[in-house]
Design a protein around this motif. Structure first.
Motif, PDB file in Angstrom:
ATOM      1  N   ARG A  97       0.852  -1.189   0.000  1.00 25.74           N
ATOM      2  CA  ARG A  97       0.000   0.000   0.000  1.00 25.74           C
ATOM      3  C   ARG A  97       0.888   1.238   0.000  1.00 25.74           C
ATOM      4  O   ARG A  97       1.858   1.299   0.764  1.00 25.74           O
ATOM      5  CB  ARG A  97      -0.901   0.054   1.232  1.00 25.74           C
ATOM      6  CG  ARG A  97      -1.863  -1.115   1.398  1.00 25.74           C
ATOM      7  CD  ARG A  97      -2.816  -1.239   0.226  1.00 25.74           C
ATOM      8  NE  ARG A  97      -3.926  -2.123   0.533  1.00 25.74           N
ATOM      9  CZ  ARG A  97      -3.998  -3.392   0.152  1.00 25.74           C
ATOM     10  NH1 ARG A  97      -3.021  -3.940  -0.534  1.00 25.74           N
ATOM     11  NH2 ARG A  97      -5.059  -4.110   0.459  1.00 25.74           N
ATOM     12  N   PRO A  98       0.591   2.226  -0.830  1.00 26.02           N
ATOM     13  CA  PRO A  98       1.348   3.475  -0.758  1.00 26.02           C
ATOM     14  C   PRO A  98       1.124   4.136   0.599  1.00 26.02           C
ATOM     15  O   PRO A  98       0.007   4.119   1.117  1.00 26.02           O
ATOM     16  CB  PRO A  98       0.782   4.323  -1.893  1.00 26.02           C
ATOM     17  CG  PRO A  98      -0.414   3.625  -2.409  1.00 26.02           C
ATOM     18  CD  PRO A  98      -0.464   2.244  -1.833  1.00 26.02           C
ATOM     19  N   VAL A  99       2.189   4.714   1.161  1.00 24.52           N
ATOM     20  CA  VAL A  99       2.101   5.385   2.455  1.00 24.52           C
ATOM     21  C   VAL A  99       2.538   6.831   2.287  1.00 24.52           C
ATOM     22  O   VAL A  99       3.629   7.112   1.787  1.00 24.52           O
ATOM     23  CB  VAL A  99       2.990   4.706   3.519  1.00 24.52           C
ATOM     24  CG1 VAL A  99       2.861   5.425   4.860  1.00 24.52           C
ATOM     25  CG2 VAL A  99       2.632   3.232   3.670  1.00 24.52           C
ATOM     26  N   ASP A 152      -4.023  14.490  -1.819  1.00 22.72           N
ATOM     27  CA  ASP A 152      -3.567  14.551  -3.216  1.00 22.72           C
ATOM     28  C   ASP A 152      -2.614  13.412  -3.510  1.00 22.72           C
ATOM     29  O   ASP A 152      -2.698  12.743  -4.554  1.00 22.72           O
ATOM     30  CB  ASP A 152      -2.828  15.871  -3.499  1.00 22.72           C
ATOM     31  CG  ASP A 152      -3.736  17.091  -3.549  1.00 22.72           C
ATOM     32  OD1 ASP A 152      -4.972  16.938  -3.674  1.00 22.72           O
ATOM     33  OD2 ASP A 152      -3.195  18.215  -3.460  1.00 22.72           O
ATOM     34  N   ALA A 153      -1.678  13.164  -2.592  1.00 25.04           N
ATOM     35  CA  ALA A 153      -0.643  12.143  -2.804  1.00 25.04           C
ATOM     36  C   ALA A 153      -1.227  10.731  -2.835  1.00 25.04           C
ATOM     37  O   ALA A 153      -0.830   9.919  -3.666  1.00 25.04           O
ATOM     38  CB  ALA A 153       0.439  12.251  -1.736  1.00 25.04           C
ATOM     39  N   VAL A 154      -2.185  10.416  -1.949  1.00 19.40           N
ATOM     40  CA  VAL A 154      -2.773   9.069  -1.993  1.00 19.40           C
ATOM     41  C   VAL A 154      -3.622   8.897  -3.243  1.00 19.40           C
ATOM     42  O   VAL A 154      -3.616   7.824  -3.854  1.00 19.40           O
ATOM     43  CB  VAL A 154      -3.552   8.673  -0.710  1.00 19.40           C
ATOM     44  CG1 VAL A 154      -2.644   8.604   0.484  1.00 19.40           C
ATOM     45  CG2 VAL A 154      -4.743   9.542  -0.454  1.00 19.40           C
ATOM     46  N   GLU A 155      -4.312   9.940  -3.654  1.00 23.60           N
ATOM     47  CA  GLU A 155      -5.104   9.851  -4.882  1.00 23.60           C
ATOM     48  C   GLU A 155      -4.186   9.607  -6.084  1.00 23.60           C
ATOM     49  O   GLU A 155      -4.471   8.761  -6.932  1.00 23.60           O
ATOM     50  CB  GLU A 155      -5.914  11.121  -5.105  1.00 23.60           C
ATOM     51  CG  GLU A 155      -7.082  11.267  -4.158  1.00 23.60           C
ATOM     52  CD  GLU A 155      -7.842  12.561  -4.294  1.00 23.60           C
ATOM     53  OE1 GLU A 155      -9.016  12.600  -3.889  1.00 23.60           O
ATOM     54  OE2 GLU A 155      -7.266  13.555  -4.808  1.00 23.60           O
ATOM     55  N   ALA A 156      -3.062  10.313  -6.134  1.00 22.04           N
ATOM     56  CA  ALA A 156      -2.127  10.144  -7.252  1.00 22.04           C
ATOM     57  C   ALA A 156      -1.489   8.757  -7.215  1.00 22.04           C
ATOM     58  O   ALA A 156      -1.334   8.116  -8.251  1.00 22.04           O
ATOM     59  CB  ALA A 156      -1.042  11.225  -7.191  1.00 22.04           C
ATOM     60  N   ALA A 157      -1.138   8.273  -6.027  1.00 25.96           N
ATOM     61  CA  ALA A 157      -0.482   6.971  -5.899  1.00 25.96           C
ATOM     62  C   ALA A 157      -1.401   5.836  -6.323  1.00 25.96           C
ATOM     63  O   ALA A 157      -0.956   4.868  -6.941  1.00 25.96           O
ATOM     64  CB  ALA A 157       0.005   6.753  -4.474  1.00 25.96           C
TER      65      ALA A 157
END
Length: 148
Positions: A116-118, A140-145
């Motif tokens: 999972r992206p963290v 923003d970062a979790v959406e992009a990941a």
């Protein structure tokens, strides 16, 4: 999407404000919060999500759904104690890590196991954690990941 938010069970006012802002941002964007369901970071992020009509899931260490904080929509009683930490990152498409201690570290570790992206906001500096400065940047970062 479901986003797991992890952090300390006992936090100070500044950390609570930050966690609530993360929850608000997730709720505003239509994401479901997954957390450990108790107090501290977990309660603050759920409170923020609910303020924006978001949905919340609490994966509890206890056997009693009633142990969930007042802002959890779906309490999941596990009776697993700290072993439930494996289930919190497993049930999100990505993880936002906030300030915490050993339990937060274990959840970060499981996020890596489950690929999972963290994204980290005022949390541990470790390889594999994308550090950001604001709640908006975290979402923003979790959406992009996840969209990659």
């Amino acid at each position: 999407m479901r986003v797991s938010v992890i952090g300390g069970g006992r936090i100070e006012d500044e950390a609570s404000t930050r966690a609530e802002a993360v929850g608000r941002e997730l709720g505003r964007r239509g994401h479901t919060v997954v957390c450990g369901g108790l107090g501290g970071t977990m309660e603050a992020v759920c409170r923020g999500a609910k303020a924006e009509d978001g949905r919340t899931i609490g994966i509890l260490p206890t056997e009693r759904p009633a142990d969930a904080n007042d802002y959890v929509d779906v309490p999941i009683a596990t009776g697993l104690g700290h072993a439930r930490n494996a289930l919190v990152p497993l049930n999100g498409a990505a993880v936002i890590a906030l300030a915490g201690s050993h339990g937060t570290l274990s959840e970060i570790g499981f996020a890596g196991v489950y690929d999972r992206p963290v994204v980290g906001l005022e949390t541990h500096e470790l390889p594999g954690i994308e550090a950001v400065e604001t709640p908006q940047a975290a979402v923003d970062a979790v959406e992009a990941a996840v969209s990659e």
